[in-house]
Each structure stands twice: as C-alpha cells, then as structure tokens.
Design a protein around this motif. Structure first.
Motif, PDB file in Angstrom:
ATOM      1  N   GLU A 154       0.809  -1.214   0.000  1.00 17.13           N
ATOM      2  CA  GLU A 154       0.000   0.000   0.000  1.00 17.13           C
ATOM      3  C   GLU A 154       0.841   1.262   0.000  1.00 17.13           C
ATOM      4  OE1 GLU A 154      -2.726  -0.297   3.233  1.00 17.13           O
ATOM      5  OE2 GLU A 154      -3.602  -2.137   2.473  1.00 17.13           O
ATOM      6  N   ALA A 155       2.073   1.155   0.473  1.00 16.27           N
ATOM      7  CA  ALA A 155       2.924   2.339   0.569  1.00 16.27           C
ATOM      8  C   ALA A 155       3.151   2.923  -0.828  1.00 16.27           C
ATOM      9  CB  ALA A 155       4.257   1.972   1.217  1.00 16.27           C
ATOM     10  N   ARG A 156       2.828   4.172  -0.970  1.00 16.02           N
ATOM     11  CA  ARG A 156       3.051   4.938  -2.207  1.00 16.02           C
ATOM     12  C   ARG A 156       2.262   4.427  -3.417  1.00 16.02           C
ATOM     13  NH1 ARG A 156       7.692   3.336  -0.226  1.00 16.02           N
ATOM     14  NH2 ARG A 156       8.246   2.167  -2.074  1.00 16.02           N
ATOM     15  N   VAL A 157       1.214   3.646  -3.224  1.00 16.83           N
ATOM     16  CA  VAL A 157       0.420   3.177  -4.361  1.00 16.83           C
ATOM     17  C   VAL A 157      -0.841   4.032  -4.455  1.00 16.83           C
ATOM     18  CG1 VAL A 157      -0.829   1.260  -5.406  1.00 16.83           C
ATOM     19  CG2 VAL A 157       1.310   0.829  -4.180  1.00 16.83           C
ATOM     20  N   ALA A 158      -0.890   4.855  -5.480  1.00 15.28           N
ATOM     21  CA  ALA A 158      -2.035   5.724  -5.755  1.00 15.28           C
ATOM     22  C   ALA A 158      -2.158   5.871  -7.263  1.00 15.28           C
ATOM     23  CB  ALA A 158      -1.851   7.092  -5.099  1.00 15.28           C
ATOM     24  N   LEU A 159      -3.350   6.161  -7.741  1.00 13.95           N
ATOM     25  CA  LEU A 159      -3.525   6.368  -9.182  1.00 13.95           C
ATOM     26  C   LEU A 159      -3.002   7.765  -9.521  1.00 13.95           C
ATOM     27  CD1 LEU A 159      -4.644   4.969 -11.712  1.00 13.95           C
ATOM     28  CD2 LEU A 159      -6.634   6.422 -11.438  1.00 13.95           C
ATOM     29  N   ARG A 160      -1.733   7.845  -9.913  1.00 11.99           N
ATOM     30  CA  ARG A 160      -1.079   9.130 -10.158  1.00 11.99           C
ATOM     31  C   ARG A 160      -1.072   9.535 -11.629  1.00 11.99           C
ATOM     32  NH1 ARG A 160       2.173   6.871  -6.104  1.00 11.99           N
ATOM     33  NH2 ARG A 160       2.151   8.132  -4.224  1.00 11.99           N
ATOM     34  N   SER A 161      -1.274   8.590 -12.515  1.00 13.15           N
ATOM     35  CA  SER A 161      -1.163   8.874 -13.945  1.00 13.15           C
ATOM     36  C   SER A 161      -2.408   8.383 -14.666  1.00 13.15           C
ATOM     37  CB  SER A 161       0.094   8.185 -14.501  1.00 13.15           C
ATOM     38  OG  SER A 161       0.238   8.456 -15.870  1.00 13.15           O
ATOM     39  N   ALA A 162      -3.170   9.309 -15.227  1.00 13.58           N
ATOM     40  CA  ALA A 162      -4.370   8.969 -16.008  1.00 13.58           C
ATOM     41  C   ALA A 162      -4.383   9.885 -17.230  1.00 13.58           C
ATOM     42  CB  ALA A 162      -5.627   9.158 -15.170  1.00 13.58           C
ATOM     43  N   GLU A 178      -4.833   5.579 -20.624  1.00 13.14           N
ATOM     44  CA  GLU A 178      -3.670   4.924 -20.028  1.00 13.14           C
ATOM     45  C   GLU A 178      -3.636   5.257 -18.543  1.00 13.14           C
ATOM     46  OE1 GLU A 178      -0.271   6.410 -22.105  1.00 13.14           O
ATOM     47  OE2 GLU A 178      -0.773   5.345 -23.951  1.00 13.14           O
ATOM     48  N   LEU A 179      -3.548   4.226 -17.693  1.00 14.23           N
ATOM     49  CA  LEU A 179      -3.535   4.410 -16.244  1.00 14.23           C
ATOM     50  C   LEU A 179      -2.290   3.782 -15.633  1.00 14.23           C
ATOM     51  CD1 LEU A 179      -7.216   3.360 -15.469  1.00 14.23           C
ATOM     52  CD2 LEU A 179      -6.356   5.659 -15.874  1.00 14.23           C
ATOM     53  N   ALA A 180      -1.729   4.451 -14.617  1.00 14.58           N
ATOM     54  CA  ALA A 180      -0.564   3.918 -13.908  1.00 14.58           C
ATOM     55  C   ALA A 180      -0.526   4.502 -12.499  1.00 14.58           C
ATOM     56  CB  ALA A 180       0.721   4.253 -14.654  1.00 14.58           C
ATOM     57  N   THR A 181       0.234   3.844 -11.633  1.00 13.37           N
ATOM     58  CA  THR A 181       0.383   4.336 -10.270  1.00 13.37           C
ATOM     59  C   THR A 181       1.656   5.146 -10.096  1.00 13.37           C
ATOM     60  OG1 THR A 181       1.407   2.253  -9.614  1.00 13.37           O
ATOM     61  CG2 THR A 181      -0.972   2.479  -9.238  1.00 13.37           C
ATOM     62  N   ASP A 240       7.596   0.154 -16.812  1.00 16.35           N
ATOM     63  CA  ASP A 240       6.586  -0.243 -15.832  1.00 16.35           C
ATOM     64  C   ASP A 240       5.326  -0.657 -16.586  1.00 16.35           C
ATOM     65  OD1 ASP A 240       5.390  -0.772 -13.425  1.00 16.35           O
ATOM     66  OD2 ASP A 240       5.433   1.277 -12.676  1.00 16.35           O
ATOM     67  N   ALA A 241       4.360  -1.198 -15.885  1.00 18.12           N
ATOM     68  CA  ALA A 241       3.112  -1.621 -16.520  1.00 18.12           C
ATOM     69  C   ALA A 241       2.088  -0.499 -16.466  1.00 18.12           C
ATOM     70  CB  ALA A 241       2.567  -2.855 -15.820  1.00 18.12           C
ATOM     71  N   ILE A 242       1.367  -0.321 -17.570  1.00 19.61           N
ATOM     72  CA  ILE A 242       0.251   0.616 -17.626  1.00 19.61           C
ATOM     73  C   ILE A 242      -0.975  -0.147 -18.115  1.00 19.61           C
ATOM     74  CG2 ILE A 242       1.663   2.671 -18.029  1.00 19.61           C
ATOM     75  CD1 ILE A 242       0.867   2.508 -20.972  1.00 19.61           C
ATOM     76  N   VAL A 243      -2.140   0.279 -17.675  1.00 16.08           N
ATOM     77  CA  VAL A 243      -3.388  -0.313 -18.141  1.00 16.08           C
ATOM     78  C   VAL A 243      -3.919   0.574 -19.257  1.00 16.08           C
ATOM     79  CG1 VAL A 243      -5.755  -0.884 -17.520  1.00 16.08           C
ATOM     80  CG2 VAL A 243      -3.895  -1.419 -15.950  1.00 16.08           C
ATOM     81  N   THR A 244      -4.292  -0.021 -20.389  1.00 15.86           N
ATOM     82  CA  THR A 244      -4.801   0.744 -21.524  1.00 15.86           C
ATOM     83  C   THR A 244      -6.216   0.277 -21.873  1.00 15.86           C
ATOM     84  OG1 THR A 244      -3.872  -0.772 -23.166  1.00 15.86           O
ATOM     85  CG2 THR A 244      -2.491   1.086 -22.480  1.00 15.86           C
TER      86      THR A 244
END
Length: 181
Positions: free
Chosen positions: A87-95, A144-147, A154-158
C-alpha cells in the motif's frame, strides 16, 4: 579484383547496413512501458494495481459531488481499483487519454479518482474526468492508467475509447470516491 565485383560487394554491404539500422530499436523503444489491455467491466492487473473501468459517458457539462460544475466536452469513466501487494506509495497518479496523437491528462478540477491512494484487498471506486476539445465526434482514443508518473519500464493499463459509440448527455456527474465494498 574486378571493379564490378568490388562495386557489388560495396552495394551489398550498404544494403545490409541499412537493414541493421532499420531494425535496431531506438532507445525509447527499449524503455517503453508494458501495456496491459483492458476491456470495459473486466478487471485488468498491472504490476502494482488492479483496475476495472466501466460506464464511459460523454457530456456537455460535468458536476461533482461537492457541487462543482463546468461546461465543455467531458469524458467520464467510472473506475474501481485496489493495490496488489503493498500500500505504501500506491495511488492512481497517472491517467491520460491519447486522442489523435495528443495526450490529455485527467482533470484535477473536479473531485475525482485521480491521486486516490489504493489499499490491498479493499477496492475504492470513483470517476475519472477528461476535459476534451469539442470536435471529437467519431474519434478513437486510448486511456492509459498507472500508479507512477514515470512509466518507463513499468506496466500501464490501456483501454480503447470509441467516441462515436458513446451516448452524448447534457450533464454528466462524477461519482464520489469511496470504498467499493
């Protein structure tokens, strides 16, 4: 050696060199993120998070739960996400939404899911909002979404978006960001 043979070897070596240059990946290709394809209403799992995107809607105005309103062309996407391992530092930062070669970041103006901290095993739900130009009638784009903000290696969801298939509404409303269960 005969001049004709020397010229043939020279041209052959130039052709081989051209082929090597053409197939050698550039540095940007070596650092490209790993895309995880998503489908609407289906979970997609990247390295640090799992996300489900649903209910895409397009509107001429957007409102959020606290009463904020703005006119324009808005794409809203409902989202449910949770962290995978830590959980540490995991946030939806890139959308981002890429549309005709131009990238649009999810808006920070309304109260949305952007920047939401994620927890392991406790999904959160909410809405992402993209403010777009008005001339997107039949365009196609990719969300495109990433944390992380730096997505190299890194992995991104598209998720592909077909704007021609979306129903247009006068006003679209963002759902509050809350625990999903």
């Amino acid at each position: 050696m005969k001049p004709r043979l020397v010229w043939s070897i020279g041209v052959g070596l130039l052709a081989v060199a051209w082929i090597v240059v053409a197939i050698t990946p550039v540095e940007a290709d070596a650092e490209r993120p790993f895309a995880v394809a998503a489908s609407v209403d289906e979970p997609a799992t990247a390295r640090t998070f799992t996300v489900t995107l649903s209910n895409m809607r397009l509107g001429a105005a957007a409102t959020d739960p606290r009463g904020w309103t703005a006119e324009g062309t808005w794409l809203l996407v409902d989202i449910e996400a949770e962290a995978r391992r830590e959980e540490a530092r995991v946030a939806l930062r890139s959308a981002w939404l890429e549309l005709d070669g131009i990238r649009y970041r999810a808006s920070e103006r309304p109260q949305s899911f952007l920047g939401t901290a994620l927890a392991v095993g406790l999904p959160k739900s909410g809405t992402l909002a993209f403010e777009l130009p008005g001339d997107i009638a039949d365009a196609k784009g990719v969300i495109e979404l990433a944390t992380v903000t730096e997505t190299r290696l890194d992995a991104i969801v598209t998720l592909p978006v077909d704007f021609g298939a979306l129903e247009r509404q006068q006003t679209v409303e963002l759902a509050p960001t809350e625990w999903a269960r």
